[in-house]
Design a protein around this motif. Structure first.
Motif, mmCIF file in Angstrom:
data_model
loop_
_atom_site.group_PDB
_atom_site.id
_atom_site.type_symbol
_atom_site.label_atom_id
_atom_site.label_comp_id
_atom_site.label_asym_id
_atom_site.label_seq_id
_atom_site.Cartn_x
_atom_site.Cartn_y
_atom_site.Cartn_z
ATOM 1 N N ASP A 128 4.429 -12.557 -23.136
ATOM 2 C CA ASP A 128 4.279 -12.574 -24.594
ATOM 3 C C ASP A 128 5.176 -11.535 -25.268
ATOM 4 O O ASP A 128 5.721 -11.795 -26.345
ATOM 5 N N LEU A 129 5.340 -10.368 -24.650
ATOM 6 C CA LEU A 129 6.205 -9.355 -25.250
ATOM 7 C C LEU A 129 7.649 -9.828 -25.262
ATOM 8 O O LEU A 129 8.345 -9.698 -26.285
ATOM 9 N N GLY A 130 8.110 -10.378 -24.139
ATOM 10 C CA GLY A 130 9.474 -10.889 -24.102
ATOM 11 C C GLY A 130 9.702 -11.993 -25.114
ATOM 12 O O GLY A 130 10.747 -12.048 -25.780
ATOM 13 N N ARG A 131 8.720 -12.877 -25.250
ATOM 14 C CA ARG A 131 8.860 -13.980 -26.200
ATOM 15 C C ARG A 131 8.944 -13.474 -27.629
ATOM 16 O O ARG A 131 9.804 -13.903 -28.414
ATOM 17 N N GLU A 132 8.057 -12.556 -27.985
ATOM 18 C CA GLU A 132 8.039 -12.057 -29.363
ATOM 19 C C GLU A 132 9.289 -11.258 -29.699
ATOM 20 O O GLU A 132 9.836 -11.379 -30.809
ATOM 21 N N LEU A 133 9.770 -10.442 -28.752
ATOM 22 C CA LEU A 133 10.957 -9.650 -29.052
ATOM 23 C C LEU A 133 12.230 -10.483 -28.970
ATOM 24 O O LEU A 133 13.192 -10.224 -29.708
ATOM 25 N N THR A 134 12.252 -11.488 -28.108
ATOM 26 C CA THR A 134 13.401 -12.405 -28.121
ATOM 27 C C THR A 134 13.509 -13.089 -29.472
ATOM 28 O O THR A 134 14.620 -13.281 -30.002
ATOM 29 N N ALA A 135 12.377 -13.423 -30.047
ATOM 30 C CA ALA A 135 12.376 -14.104 -31.345
ATOM 31 C C ALA A 135 12.948 -13.244 -32.461
ATOM 32 O O ALA A 135 13.434 -13.773 -33.471
ATOM 33 N N VAL A 136 12.926 -11.911 -32.282
ATOM 34 C CA VAL A 136 13.485 -11.040 -33.318
ATOM 35 C C VAL A 136 14.844 -10.469 -32.896
ATOM 36 O O VAL A 136 15.373 -9.574 -33.553
ATOM 37 N N GLY A 137 15.387 -10.972 -31.778
ATOM 38 C CA GLY A 137 16.756 -10.625 -31.413
ATOM 39 C C GLY A 137 16.928 -9.727 -30.210
ATOM 40 O O GLY A 137 18.060 -9.412 -29.825
ATOM 41 N N ILE A 138 15.826 -9.297 -29.573
ATOM 42 C CA ILE A 138 15.922 -8.415 -28.408
ATOM 43 C C ILE A 138 15.495 -9.209 -27.183
ATOM 44 O O ILE A 138 14.309 -9.321 -26.872
ATOM 45 N N ALA A 139 16.484 -9.763 -26.476
ATOM 46 C CA ALA A 139 16.189 -10.684 -25.384
ATOM 47 C C ALA A 139 16.134 -10.014 -24.022
ATOM 48 O O ALA A 139 15.565 -10.568 -23.079
ATOM 49 N N ASP A 140 16.713 -8.824 -23.882
ATOM 50 C CA ASP A 140 16.744 -8.141 -22.593
ATOM 51 C C ASP A 140 15.409 -7.450 -22.325
ATOM 52 O O ASP A 140 14.859 -6.771 -23.188
ATOM 53 N N ASP A 141 14.874 -7.614 -21.098
ATOM 54 C CA ASP A 141 13.566 -7.061 -20.773
ATOM 55 C C ASP A 141 13.518 -5.541 -20.914
ATOM 56 O O ASP A 141 12.548 -4.978 -21.433
ATOM 57 N N VAL A 161 18.871 4.070 -20.319
ATOM 58 C CA VAL A 161 18.369 4.085 -21.697
ATOM 59 C C VAL A 161 19.511 3.862 -22.680
ATOM 60 O O VAL A 161 19.404 3.070 -23.632
ATOM 61 N N ALA A 162 20.635 4.543 -22.432
ATOM 62 C CA ALA A 162 21.775 4.481 -23.356
ATOM 63 C C ALA A 162 22.436 3.105 -23.397
ATOM 64 O O ALA A 162 23.166 2.804 -24.343
ATOM 65 N N GLU A 163 22.171 2.281 -22.385
ATOM 66 C CA GLU A 163 22.679 0.906 -22.445
ATOM 67 C C GLU A 163 21.993 0.086 -23.528
ATOM 68 O O GLU A 163 22.525 -0.927 -23.978
ATOM 69 N N HIS A 164 20.807 0.530 -23.928
ATOM 70 C CA HIS A 164 19.990 -0.278 -24.846
ATOM 71 C C HIS A 164 19.669 0.419 -26.168
ATOM 72 O O HIS A 164 19.413 -0.251 -27.173
ATOM 73 N N VAL A 165 19.646 1.734 -26.148
ATOM 74 C CA VAL A 165 19.266 2.501 -27.339
ATOM 75 C C VAL A 165 20.448 3.375 -27.746
ATOM 76 O O VAL A 165 21.053 4.029 -26.884
ATOM 77 N N PRO A 166 20.839 3.390 -29.028
ATOM 78 C CA PRO A 166 20.128 2.849 -30.191
ATOM 79 C C PRO A 166 20.524 1.424 -30.585
ATOM 80 O O PRO A 166 20.151 0.962 -31.675
ATOM 81 N N GLN A 167 21.257 0.718 -29.724
ATOM 82 C CA GLN A 167 21.744 -0.611 -30.090
ATOM 83 C C GLN A 167 20.629 -1.586 -30.471
ATOM 84 O O GLN A 167 20.839 -2.498 -31.269
ATOM 85 N N VAL A 168 19.446 -1.396 -29.871
ATOM 86 C CA VAL A 168 18.354 -2.328 -30.178
ATOM 87 C C VAL A 168 18.011 -2.334 -31.661
ATOM 88 O O VAL A 168 17.583 -3.366 -32.199
ATOM 89 N N TRP A 169 18.223 -1.200 -32.331
ATOM 90 C CA TRP A 169 17.840 -1.134 -33.749
ATOM 91 C C TRP A 169 18.813 -1.904 -34.640
ATOM 92 O O TRP A 169 18.502 -2.160 -35.803
ATOM 93 N N GLU A 170 19.981 -2.265 -34.092
ATOM 94 C CA GLU A 170 20.890 -3.141 -34.834
ATOM 95 C C GLU A 170 20.413 -4.583 -34.787
ATOM 96 O O GLU A 170 20.771 -5.405 -35.635
ATOM 97 N N LYS A 171 19.596 -4.896 -33.782
ATOM 98 C CA LYS A 171 19.067 -6.260 -33.635
ATOM 99 C C LYS A 171 17.746 -6.438 -34.380
ATOM 100 O O LYS A 171 17.484 -7.508 -34.928
#
Length: 288
Positions: free
Chosen positions: A29-42, A74-84
């Motif tokens: 459910d977490l993956g589904r909800e966050l994929t729906a808002v643009g964050i598809a990577d686990d 961590v740096a592979e994903h943050v802060p880039q996630v906030w652009e999504k």
């Protein structure tokens, strides 16, 4: 007069509340909800979901507050996630995921039960005594509103209590002079931590990092040649938990012995139901 708490009563309560909080991290459910808002990577989903309460923070803040993740991961994903997706969007998606996860694992009748509502009231009462001083993850979540539905209010309170204890636990790990990988290795050696394949697969470290940390623990006399904790290692891990208990005693003292006992009973029943319905991978905990 307040009845003194039995030894380790707060820890026992935490040990059944914390997994209820954590169920959503292992839920589709977490993956589904966050994929729906643009964050598809686990991994990006995990970092975003857990850190969103702090706002659009950078990788350094996440690494510092999460403690045992490799900064490069961590740096592979943050802060880039906030652009999504903004932190506010992530928090809303997270709560939807928690709603779906708990409803699926516990069942609609349990979610709507008086027992869940009672557990929520007790956990929220305990959280009233949490202390925000030097506890960034707790204090960030404490600024969030309490959800209305009882099962979500219970999850919110469990989150506050989890992060309050967790922030204090990091202070105990620092005082014990265990770096992030040493903390993972020594916890796994107790038989109560993540199995190495899960720790390595989710925290960003590799086998060489694990073996190097094991070597440092052996040099300190905390780990033997077979990877088991020595007597000194067992004593250190116990001291860390005892120190964490002391730093985390206020919520449970505030709730009182009878309240802690009842909350532990209720949360344990809910957790057993969640576990029976596959809340966590079967091989996640252990030494192998």
């Amino acid at each position: 007069m307040t009845t003194p708490l039995p030894d380790r009563a707060g820890r026992r309560c935490h040990n059944v509340l914390n997994p209820l909080h954590s169920t959503h991290y292992f839920s589709p459910d977490l993956g589904r909800e966050l994929t729906a808002v643009g964050i598809a990577d686990d991994r990006g989903a995990y970092f975003a979901a857990r850190s969103a309460a702090m706002g659009a923070v950078g990788a350094g803040t996440v690494t510092a507050t999460f403690y045992n993740f490799r900064h490069a991961l961590v740096a592979e994903h943050v802060p880039q996630v906030w652009e999504k997706a903004s932190p506010e969007t992530v928090l809303a998606a997270r709560l939807r995921a928690v709603d779906a996860t708990l409803t699926r694992l516990l069942g609609e009748d349990v979610v709507a039960s008086e027992e869940v509502a009672e557990a929520a009231r007790l956990a929220l009462r305990a959280a009233e005594a949490c202390d925000a001083t030097a506890r960034p993850l707790y204090s960030a979540h404490a600024d969030l509103p309490v959800p209305g539905p009882p099962h979500l209010a219970l999850w919110h309170a469990a989150t506050l209590l989890r992060e309050h204890r967790g922030d204090g636990h990091l202070a105990a790990l620092l005082d014990a002079e265990l770096d992030p990988v040493e903390a993972l290795v020594s916890h796994t050696a107790t038989g109560k931590g993540m199995a190495p394949k899960w720790a390595l697969g989710t925290r960003g470290w590799n086998r060489q990092d694990w073996e190097a940390a094991s070597g440092r623990l052996r040099e300190r006399g905390l780990l033997d040649a077979e990877g088991e904790l020595t007597e000194a290692g067992v004593a250190l891990r116990q001291d860390i938990e005892d120190r964490t208990d002391r730093l985390d005693r206020a919520p449970y003292e505030h709730l009182g012995a009878a309240g802690v006992e009842r909350l532990t009973e209720l949360a344990k029943g809910l957790l057993m139901t969640a576990l029976a319905n596959g809340a966590f991978p079967a091989d996640m905990i252990g030494k192998n």
